[in-house]
Design a protein around this motif. Structure first.
Motif, PDB file in Angstrom:
ATOM      1  N   PRO A  74       0.841  -1.204   0.000  1.00  0.00           N
ATOM      2  CA  PRO A  74       0.000   0.000   0.000  1.00  0.00           C
ATOM      3  C   PRO A  74       0.878   1.258   0.000  1.00  0.00           C
ATOM      4  O   PRO A  74       1.993   1.242   0.541  1.00  0.00           O
ATOM      5  CB  PRO A  74      -0.791  -0.115   1.310  1.00  0.00           C
ATOM      6  N   GLU A  75       0.380   2.300  -0.598  1.00  0.00           N
ATOM      7  CA  GLU A  75       1.157   3.537  -0.713  1.00  0.00           C
ATOM      8  C   GLU A  75       1.474   4.104   0.675  1.00  0.00           C
ATOM      9  O   GLU A  75       0.597   4.199   1.534  1.00  0.00           O
ATOM     10  CB  GLU A  75       0.360   4.575  -1.520  1.00  0.00           C
ATOM     11  N   GLY A  76       2.737   4.425   0.907  1.00  0.00           N
ATOM     12  CA  GLY A  76       3.163   4.992   2.191  1.00  0.00           C
ATOM     13  C   GLY A  76       3.676   3.966   3.184  1.00  0.00           C
ATOM     14  O   GLY A  76       4.087   4.327   4.291  1.00  0.00           O
ATOM     15  N   ILE A  77       3.694   2.689   2.793  1.00  0.00           N
ATOM     16  CA  ILE A  77       4.055   1.635   3.743  1.00  0.00           C
ATOM     17  C   ILE A  77       5.532   1.679   4.150  1.00  0.00           C
ATOM     18  O   ILE A  77       5.885   1.397   5.295  1.00  0.00           O
ATOM     19  CB  ILE A  77       3.687   0.226   3.190  1.00  0.00           C
ATOM     20  N   GLU A  78       6.407   2.048   3.209  1.00  0.00           N
ATOM     21  CA  GLU A  78       7.854   1.992   3.481  1.00  0.00           C
ATOM     22  C   GLU A  78       8.225   2.873   4.675  1.00  0.00           C
ATOM     23  O   GLU A  78       8.982   2.453   5.559  1.00  0.00           O
ATOM     24  CB  GLU A  78       8.679   2.409   2.252  1.00  0.00           C
ATOM     25  N   ALA A  79       7.705   4.094   4.708  1.00  0.00           N
ATOM     26  CA  ALA A  79       8.052   5.035   5.783  1.00  0.00           C
ATOM     27  C   ALA A  79       7.579   4.513   7.140  1.00  0.00           C
ATOM     28  O   ALA A  79       8.298   4.621   8.143  1.00  0.00           O
ATOM     29  CB  ALA A  79       7.434   6.402   5.502  1.00  0.00           C
ATOM     30  N   ILE A  80       6.376   3.926   7.173  1.00  0.00           N
ATOM     31  CA  ILE A  80       5.835   3.407   8.447  1.00  0.00           C
ATOM     32  C   ILE A  80       6.661   2.212   8.933  1.00  0.00           C
ATOM     33  O   ILE A  80       7.002   2.112  10.114  1.00  0.00           O
ATOM     34  CB  ILE A  80       4.348   3.003   8.303  1.00  0.00           C
ATOM     35  N   MET A  81       7.007   1.319   8.011  1.00  0.00           N
ATOM     36  CA  MET A  81       7.809   0.153   8.388  1.00  0.00           C
ATOM     37  C   MET A  81       9.176   0.590   8.923  1.00  0.00           C
ATOM     38  O   MET A  81       9.665   0.056   9.920  1.00  0.00           O
ATOM     39  CB  MET A  81       7.967  -0.799   7.189  1.00  0.00           C
ATOM     40  N   LYS A  82       9.762   1.575   8.280  1.00  0.00           N
ATOM     41  CA  LYS A  82      11.083   2.083   8.702  1.00  0.00           C
ATOM     42  C   LYS A  82      10.995   2.690  10.109  1.00  0.00           C
ATOM     43  O   LYS A  82      11.824   2.413  10.979  1.00  0.00           O
ATOM     44  CB  LYS A  82      11.570   3.132   7.700  1.00  0.00           C
ATOM     45  N   ASP A  83       9.969   3.505  10.333  1.00  0.00           N
ATOM     46  CA  ASP A  83       9.795   4.133  11.654  1.00  0.00           C
ATOM     47  C   ASP A  83       9.563   3.089  12.746  1.00  0.00           C
ATOM     48  O   ASP A  83      10.024   3.249  13.881  1.00  0.00           O
ATOM     49  CB  ASP A  83       8.610   5.110  11.633  1.00  0.00           C
TER      50      ASP A  83
END
Length: 225
Positions: free
Chosen positions: A32-41
């Motif tokens: 889903p769009e935006g997932i990379e930033a959340i996973m990284k955080d």
């Protein structure tokens, strides 16, 4: 450990009972769009596990539920020896609990063949009534834990007093580490093994559930379990 106490097991699900981490697999597959930033955080602990998981699933439409379940059932895989291990602990009268940071909607179908009572499965819930998936947290942190765990494994473990129980933890990741600190016996793999070595927590590494079963039988023979 003392042989005059009851023995109780707390077993992680993702990457322990299953061969892979289902939440990570879901996010990598559906992207889903935006997932990379959340996973990284989440991984870098800038946000709590609970906040991270909640935000990740909020990116997935509820309409994808059946597709997600089908994907998980198709790829998860159950670790070798799990069925035999369950038969062994049942024969020995040892209580077995699943303690998972995963969600009921994919845990329940994966565990269905193993006949584990529902009240012995501690996990998070998921609500599909809104447009996007909303996670429910029936097992939150209780003092002294303030880690924002989501499904708080140490809180569950503490409901079984150490004076009465030999508490065995089986796990593979950082989410199991706080529980490993207060357990009487730890069976570890992957990151949990590394963390136990790093911080000097006693542990027994395993690859399959046959390994755990053999070690427990040995401890029973020695009279320490």
């Amino acid at each position: 450990m003392r042989s005059d106490k009851k023995t109780v097991i707390f077993c992680d699900f993702d990457g322990t009972i299953t061969l892979s981490d289902n939440i990570v697999a879901i996010m990598k597959h559906f992207k889903p769009e935006g997932i990379e930033a959340i996973m990284k955080d989440t991984i870098e602990q800038r946000i709590s596990l609970r906040e991270g998981v909640e935000a990740m699933f909020a990116l997935l439409p509820s309409s994808q539920k059946d597709e997600i379940v089908e994907f998980v059932l198709g790829q998860a895989g159950i670790r070798e020896g799990f069925s035999e291990f369950l038969a062994y602990v049942r024969d020995e009268g040892i209580e077995f609990n699943v303690t998972s940071g995963g969600m009921d909607f994919f845990i329940e179908p994966l565990l269905a063949p193993f006949d584990i009572p529902q009240d012995h499965v501690y996990c998070n819930g998921a609500d599909f009534t809104d447009e996007f998936i909303r996670i429910e947290w029936p097992n939150p942190c209780q003092p002294p834990c303030e880690n924002g765990c989501g499904m708080c494994k140490t809180t569950v473990i503490r409901t079984f007093p150490e004076e009465q129980y030999n508490r065995i933890l089986i796990g593979d990741s950082l989410t199991d580490f706080e529980g490993a600190k207060i357990a009487d016996l730890v069976y570890s793999r992957s990151i949990l093994t590394d963390k136990c070595i790093e911080l000097g927590v006693d542990h027994v590494p395993f690859t399959t559930f046959y390994d755990i079963m053999e070690d427990m039988k040995q401890k029973q023979t020695q009279g320490v379990l």
